[in-house]
Enzyme design. Sequence first.
Site, PDB file in Angstrom:
ATOM      1  N   GLY A   1       0.812  -1.224   0.000  1.00  0.00           N
ATOM      2  CA  GLY A   1       0.000   0.000   0.000  1.00  0.00           C
ATOM      3  C   GLY A   1       0.838   1.263   0.000  1.00  0.00           C
ATOM      4  O   GLY A   1       0.593   2.189   0.787  1.00  0.00           O
TER       5      GLY A   1
ATOM      6  N   SER B   1       1.094   3.543  -2.386  1.00  0.00           N
ATOM      7  CA  SER B   1       0.685   4.604  -3.322  1.00  0.00           C
ATOM      8  C   SER B   1       0.403   5.915  -2.605  1.00  0.00           C
ATOM      9  O   SER B   1       0.445   6.981  -3.212  1.00  0.00           O
ATOM     10  CB  SER B   1      -0.543   4.169  -4.120  1.00  0.00           C
ATOM     11  OG  SER B   1      -1.666   4.110  -3.273  1.00  0.00           O
TER      12      SER B   1
ATOM     13  N   GLY C   1      -0.086   7.999   1.650  1.00  0.00           N
ATOM     14  CA  GLY C   1      -0.148   7.970   3.109  1.00  0.00           C
ATOM     15  C   GLY C   1       1.028   7.307   3.802  1.00  0.00           C
ATOM     16  O   GLY C   1       2.199   7.548   3.483  1.00  0.00           O
TER      17      GLY C   1
ATOM     18  N   SER D   1      -1.570  -1.843  12.456  1.00  0.00           N
ATOM     19  CA  SER D   1      -2.911  -1.986  13.014  1.00  0.00           C
ATOM     20  C   SER D   1      -3.506  -0.593  13.153  1.00  0.00           C
ATOM     21  O   SER D   1      -3.496   0.187  12.202  1.00  0.00           O
ATOM     22  CB  SER D   1      -2.786  -2.722  14.355  1.00  0.00           C
ATOM     23  OG  SER D   1      -3.993  -2.746  15.047  1.00  0.00           O
TER      24      SER D   1
ATOM     25  N   TYR E   1     -14.347  -2.377  10.534  1.00  0.00           N
ATOM     26  CA  TYR E   1     -12.934  -1.947  10.498  1.00  0.00           C
ATOM     27  C   TYR E   1     -12.247  -2.304  11.814  1.00  0.00           C
ATOM     28  O   TYR E   1     -11.167  -2.913  11.833  1.00  0.00           O
ATOM     29  CB  TYR E   1     -12.865  -0.438  10.250  1.00  0.00           C
ATOM     30  CG  TYR E   1     -11.458   0.113  10.290  1.00  0.00           C
ATOM     31  CD1 TYR E   1     -10.566  -0.134   9.259  1.00  0.00           C
ATOM     32  CD2 TYR E   1     -11.016   0.888  11.367  1.00  0.00           C
ATOM     33  CE1 TYR E   1      -9.262   0.371   9.291  1.00  0.00           C
ATOM     34  CE2 TYR E   1      -9.724   1.397  11.412  1.00  0.00           C
ATOM     35  CZ  TYR E   1      -8.850   1.132  10.369  1.00  0.00           C
ATOM     36  OH  TYR E   1      -7.566   1.624  10.408  1.00  0.00           O
TER      37      TYR E   1
ATOM     38  N   ALA F   1     -13.051  -4.519  13.911  1.00  0.00           N
ATOM     39  CA  ALA F   1     -12.919  -5.976  14.038  1.00  0.00           C
ATOM     40  C   ALA F   1     -11.696  -6.488  13.272  1.00  0.00           C
ATOM     41  O   ALA F   1     -10.971  -7.371  13.746  1.00  0.00           O
ATOM     42  CB  ALA F   1     -14.194  -6.662  13.545  1.00  0.00           C
TER      43      ALA F   1
ATOM     44  N   LYS G   1      -8.936  -4.910  12.733  1.00  0.00           N
ATOM     45  CA  LYS G   1      -7.704  -4.504  13.414  1.00  0.00           C
ATOM     46  C   LYS G   1      -7.532  -5.267  14.734  1.00  0.00           C
ATOM     47  O   LYS G   1      -6.401  -5.610  15.104  1.00  0.00           O
ATOM     48  CB  LYS G   1      -7.685  -2.986  13.633  1.00  0.00           C
ATOM     49  CG  LYS G   1      -7.656  -2.182  12.330  1.00  0.00           C
ATOM     50  CD  LYS G   1      -6.390  -2.424  11.494  1.00  0.00           C
ATOM     51  CE  LYS G   1      -6.266  -1.493  10.313  1.00  0.00           C
ATOM     52  NZ  LYS G   1      -5.069  -1.743   9.492  1.00  0.00           N
TER      53      LYS G   1
HETATM   54  N1  LIG Z   1      -4.983   7.404   8.510  1.00  0.00           N
HETATM   55  C1  LIG Z   1      -5.297   7.017   9.724  1.00  0.00           C
HETATM   56  O1  LIG Z   1      -5.836   7.820  10.535  1.00  0.00           O
HETATM   57  C2  LIG Z   1      -4.967   5.612  10.189  1.00  0.00           C
HETATM   58  C3  LIG Z   1      -5.032   5.352  11.569  1.00  0.00           C
HETATM   59  C4  LIG Z   1      -4.738   4.081  12.006  1.00  0.00           C
HETATM   60  C5  LIG Z   1      -4.369   3.081  11.124  1.00  0.00           C
HETATM   61  N2  LIG Z   1      -4.312   3.350   9.787  1.00  0.00           N
HETATM   62  C6  LIG Z   1      -3.932   2.256   8.882  1.00  0.00           C
HETATM   63  O2  LIG Z   1      -2.808   2.656   8.114  1.00  0.00           O
HETATM   64  C7  LIG Z   1      -2.778   1.894   6.897  1.00  0.00           C
HETATM   65  C8  LIG Z   1      -2.496   2.841   5.736  1.00  0.00           C
HETATM   66  O3  LIG Z   1      -3.566   3.745   5.587  1.00  0.00           O
HETATM   67  P1  LIG Z   1      -3.357   5.305   5.260  1.00  0.00           P
HETATM   68  O4  LIG Z   1      -3.857   6.075   6.411  1.00  0.00           O
HETATM   69  O5  LIG Z   1      -2.004   5.546   4.755  1.00  0.00           O
HETATM   70  O6  LIG Z   1      -4.471   5.499   4.116  1.00  0.00           O
HETATM   71  P2  LIG Z   1      -4.359   5.685   2.522  1.00  0.00           P
HETATM   72  O7  LIG Z   1      -3.628   6.943   2.228  1.00  0.00           O
HETATM   73  O8  LIG Z   1      -5.749   5.532   2.022  1.00  0.00           O
HETATM   74  O9  LIG Z   1      -3.460   4.463   2.043  1.00  0.00           O
HETATM   75  C9  LIG Z   1      -3.965   3.151   2.005  1.00  0.00           C
HETATM   76  C10 LIG Z   1      -3.107   2.341   1.064  1.00  0.00           C
HETATM   77  O10 LIG Z   1      -3.583   0.985   1.034  1.00  0.00           O
HETATM   78  C11 LIG Z   1      -3.717   0.616  -0.312  1.00  0.00           C
HETATM   79  N3  LIG Z   1      -4.638  -0.502  -0.530  1.00  0.00           N
HETATM   80  C12 LIG Z   1      -5.956  -0.604  -0.260  1.00  0.00           C
HETATM   81  N4  LIG Z   1      -6.426  -1.799  -0.650  1.00  0.00           N
HETATM   82  C13 LIG Z   1      -5.365  -2.472  -1.196  1.00  0.00           C
HETATM   83  C14 LIG Z   1      -5.194  -3.748  -1.794  1.00  0.00           C
HETATM   84  N5  LIG Z   1      -6.216  -4.609  -1.951  1.00  0.00           N
HETATM   85  N6  LIG Z   1      -3.958  -4.110  -2.228  1.00  0.00           N
HETATM   86  C15 LIG Z   1      -2.919  -3.255  -2.104  1.00  0.00           C
HETATM   87  N7  LIG Z   1      -3.019  -2.033  -1.588  1.00  0.00           N
HETATM   88  C16 LIG Z   1      -4.240  -1.646  -1.128  1.00  0.00           C
HETATM   89  C17 LIG Z   1      -4.147   1.881  -1.029  1.00  0.00           C
HETATM   90  O11 LIG Z   1      -3.987   1.737  -2.435  1.00  0.00           O
HETATM   91  P3  LIG Z   1      -4.897   2.537  -3.512  1.00  0.00           P
HETATM   92  O12 LIG Z   1      -4.247   3.890  -3.640  1.00  0.00           O
HETATM   93  O13 LIG Z   1      -4.798   1.704  -4.742  1.00  0.00           O
HETATM   94  O14 LIG Z   1      -6.280   2.625  -2.943  1.00  0.00           O
HETATM   95  C18 LIG Z   1      -3.179   2.858  -0.382  1.00  0.00           C
HETATM   96  O15 LIG Z   1      -1.896   2.725  -0.951  1.00  0.00           O
HETATM   97  C19 LIG Z   1      -4.121   1.166   6.806  1.00  0.00           C
HETATM   98  O16 LIG Z   1      -3.929  -0.196   7.166  1.00  0.00           O
HETATM   99  C20 LIG Z   1      -4.984   1.877   7.853  1.00  0.00           C
HETATM  100  O17 LIG Z   1      -5.961   1.026   8.388  1.00  0.00           O
HETATM  101  C21 LIG Z   1      -4.600   4.600   9.293  1.00  0.00           C
END
Ligand SMILES: NC(=O)c1ccc[n+]([C@@H]2O[C@H](COP(=O)([O-])OP(=O)(O)OC[C@H]3O[C@@H](n4cnc5c(N)ncnc54)[C@H](OP(=O)(O)O)[C@@H]3O)[C@@H](O)[C@H]2O)c1
Length: 292
Positions: free
Chosen positions: A11, A13, A15, A139, A153, A155, A157
């Site tokens: 992932g 791409s 964040g 997580s 969601y 669940a 994590k």
């Molecule tokens: N942001 C927050 O507040 C937060 C807080 C706690 C935990 N997290 C966790 O942090 C992680 C990263 O999230 P983020 O905040 O950086 O959000 P994000 O910017 O939306 O990034 C999510 C990444 O996951 C990729 N992805 C989704 N489904 C996928 C799949 N089937 N195969 C491969 N890649 C996939 C997305 O790719 P595409 O661009 O193709 O969609 C994107 O690169 C997640 O596991 C999220 O649950 C985030």
Amino acid sequence: MQVEKVALVTGSSSGIGFETALLLSKSGFHTYASMRNLEKSKNITEIVNTENLPLRVIQLDVNDDISVKNAINKIIAENGRIDVLINNAGYGLFSPIEDITLDQVKEQFETNFFGVVRLVKEVLPVMRKQRNGIIVNVSSGAGRVAIPVSSAYVATKFALEELSESMRYELKEFGINTIIIEPGVIRTNFVENMKTAGTRSRSESPYADLIGMTLKGFGGLMDNSSPPKLVAEAILNAITSKEPEIRYVVGDDAKSIMKVRKSTSDKEFENWMYESVLQEKGFVRTNTVEVG
Ligand SMILES: NC(=O)c1ccc[n+]([C@@H]2O[C@H](COP(=O)([O-])OP(=O)(O)OC[C@H]3O[C@@H](n4cnc5c(N)ncnc54)[C@H](OP(=O)(O)O)[C@@H]3O)[C@@H](O)[C@H]2O)c1
């Protein structure tokens, strides 16, 4: 001669994955920044070319067996090893449980939980033979503390947390470590990428008020959110530490909630969460019935 460590980030791409892949490559890891859609690789490729970083972009959809196998095979063919796996790919499903379809819950698990299992099963034979490796599972604070309108969601994590804990016992004797990262609210594309209820529109839902308030509550939290680089730094710190912690909580918001969680009973915590977080931040009404 010191062999350069090989790291794979899912992932990448946007964040957290984007920042982590860049930071690892800047810190000397031979990094594979994986993403399901290579058309999103322009930004990272530009930085890599300008700064001449040891980073390659690779296609990997965590939902797809063949894509995962191909990516791991390519990394092993090119390096003969894989030292660090960062399971980061994921998304949020924002809806009360009554309004989502069972398929939506399954899809949510497919990515956030089974996606991790798929990657782990593919790298373990390699790491076991090497007799070393680090698996980092991204997580969330919501992996230990529940929040409303996000039950599926949450669940995924919670499941990821306990998968990680159980794996730790199994893998210790092979020199493989599993580390859990628990970010609070982080400024990424997470909210834009969130999926919502599949059974009815928000206005038709008996939970419309709660959904609206929770959305507003999240908006408020976003104003004080942390940058994704903070999570990347925590990951780098974890994987380069001689004696890493089991969990890393990232962000002041998550840290202050975890502190209360540790020192209270389930009931005390739920009441505190309700009054001091959910009501205070406007997630729920102040005049609702008492919990419990
Ligand atoms: N942001 C927050 O507040 C937060 C807080 C706690 C935990 N997290 C966790 O942090 C992680 C990263 O999230 P983020 O905040 O950086 O959000 P994000 O910017 O939306 O990034 C999510 C990444 O996951 C990729 N992805 C989704 N489904 C996928 C799949 N089937 N195969 C491969 N890649 C996939 C997305 O790719 P595409 O661009 O193709 O969609 C994107 O690169 C997640 O596991 C999220 O649950 C985030």
